[in-house]
Design a protein around this motif. Sequence first.
Motif, short mmCIF file in Angstrom:
data_model
loop_
_atom_site.label_atom_id
_atom_site.label_comp_id
_atom_site.label_asym_id
_atom_site.label_seq_id
_atom_site.Cartn_x
_atom_site.Cartn_y
_atom_site.Cartn_z
N ASP A 335 0.85 -1.19 0.00
CA ASP A 335 0.00 0.00 0.00
C ASP A 335 0.89 1.24 0.00
O ASP A 335 1.56 1.53 0.99
CB ASP A 335 -0.91 0.00 1.23
N THR A 338 0.82 4.00 2.99
CA THR A 338 1.36 3.83 4.34
C THR A 338 2.71 4.52 4.45
O THR A 338 3.48 4.57 3.49
CB THR A 338 1.53 2.34 4.68
N THR A 402 -2.38 4.46 9.77
CA THR A 402 -1.81 3.51 8.79
C THR A 402 -0.29 3.61 8.68
O THR A 402 0.26 3.93 7.62
CB THR A 402 -2.44 3.69 7.39
N LYS A 442 -2.80 -1.92 7.63
CA LYS A 442 -2.22 -1.79 6.30
C LYS A 442 -0.70 -1.89 6.36
O LYS A 442 -0.02 -1.60 5.37
CB LYS A 442 -2.62 -0.45 5.68
#
Length: 631
Positions: A335, A338, A402, A442
């Motif tokens: 991701d 992040t 996150t 995440k």
Amino acid sequence: HEFYFGARQDFAEVGAIRGEAMAILRLAYLDAIASKWNLASHGYQEARHRVAETGDRLNFMTATMGKCWTSLQIGEWSEDLIGKIEATSRVAKDNDAIAYGISWGLAFAYAGRDALDNNEDVIIALRAARLAHTIFALFNTPEQQEIILRAFGGQDIMETLYGDLIPGLADIGDWEQIFAVANNLNNSNLETLSLNEIAAYLPQGVLLLAYLILEQHLVAWGITSEGLVGQYNLDQFDTQPFNSSLFIAHALEWIDEVSGGIVDSTSSAALVQSLLEPFDAQIAAANHLLIVPFTEEFKLFPFNALPWQYQPLGKQKTISYLPSPSLLNKIPSLDPTTKGALVVGNPDFVYMENVQPRNREFINSLPVKRIEAELIADLYQVKSLIGIEATKEAVMAEIARTPKIIHLATGGYFQTNNSILGVPLAEGKSLSSEDFISLKLKADLVILSAGYREQSHLRGHSLTELAQSIIQAGARAVCVNLWSADDLATAIIMQLLHKGLLAGESPAQALWEAQQQLCQITVQQALDFCQVAQAKIPWQKEADRADRAIFTKYMGELMAFGGDYPRAAEAYAVAINILNSVGRSSEAETLQSEQRRYKLLAVHSNSFNPEQLIFNSPEYWVPFVIIGDWH
């Protein structure tokens, strides 16, 4: 039979569809118990059509189950049967016909056992087991599972049935089905992947080794991107017939030796012969080993400590673990949103939640965990949550931001009977598996750096359950330590691990390099680390001064390890004085006997060897493992 045949005709003549359907259903049942399977199969199929016209859901389910049962016997098998069984069982569950649904699961389980007991086709037994498993998987509340266990006198019928199936499947060489059975034995709620599907997820150079321990067999698979490249069914261990209890006891005894600093190639020889030697060629060709232990007692067995080609396997190959091969298609993609890190260290006022105040036992702090967290936070240029700041509310709020990396440096886990209840935080709170799942993580990597605080070693299955919940919550990988490694070694290897991550290395590669570097740490380098760590601790509070005393004690131990006993005794004297001055006399007393020993050794002290390696024994680096995504 004549009675129901006549009843069917009578009901048909007067147009009583329900009566006719029930008569057909009874005729099919009578044919089935007489082993007239073709007639019974035809009868149940006809009964389904007639019952469907009446809207009688319960008897429609009976006809459907009967059709599946008889189809199983005459070889009319198709994968559609699984779907029919699942749909029918779901209707039973939705209509609170719990006992009815479970009874059919029992019927199919017994059919599988009967097929094996009567030396019939193992494939029929396997199909019956799949149908029973499909039904039991739907009735999965603790109360419903208790009903199933009671029906078999407390015995797990599916575990026994699957265990009995595997030798027969091995005899006919059906390793695909054995692998599917192993997945079911693993009690995974995840979608089962086939061998070919697993191979498609594996990059080139990765070897997946899966192990299943049965009562009288050890079954193993080797899988690469090319598919199944090796398999075996072991029925001997250490020149004796294989016995799962003896094998696991031997493995646990060896783990205790390794964690206690005992390196004995004799005790590991039989394990190496059983676990590694059958895959020697495949291991040699691989860059990374992905271990999948299906058996609960074997989760997170430290393969990296096993000797292979005259060195510990973990010094030659990167290694990671997966609780289930089905997690291969559950690990999320990287991701890009992040960033940064959440670092938690040495939570304060740690006690078991929901315990009456008069019965609470507060767990003493571990100053090394505080320093571990602060040094790692410095690498990421973030503020760590230390001591009383490490509340559950603060930690969950930071996770909601996150972070890319989550590092929890604590004194162990809240646990009972070797099961993890949660990761301890300040003020009697903790992060449980349910908390992690609710957070929708995440993070690329969650690191659980635990000190265990003199608790018994947690066996791998407890850590695996926690790690799997973290991965299912959205994290890509988890790093844990299997036992309470030396506090100083842990702090150093964690700093080395994060430096590798910041350099762009994968979790498995970063951990492997950190382990190699830890093995090369000298006494002088460890002393330098302690001095840097101690400089981060202020003098103002008594608790801070006590923490400084602990690091002074560490420096004394390091000097003694390097042969400088006079300075070791001096360091201990300083630590003892500080602890006494802040009211920690009991801790000071525990250091005095060691100080006296150092004084005696100082009389015959040799010169100080600052280049002495201090953490190269497996007990220091072996316990750290990666679970989940490794690349």
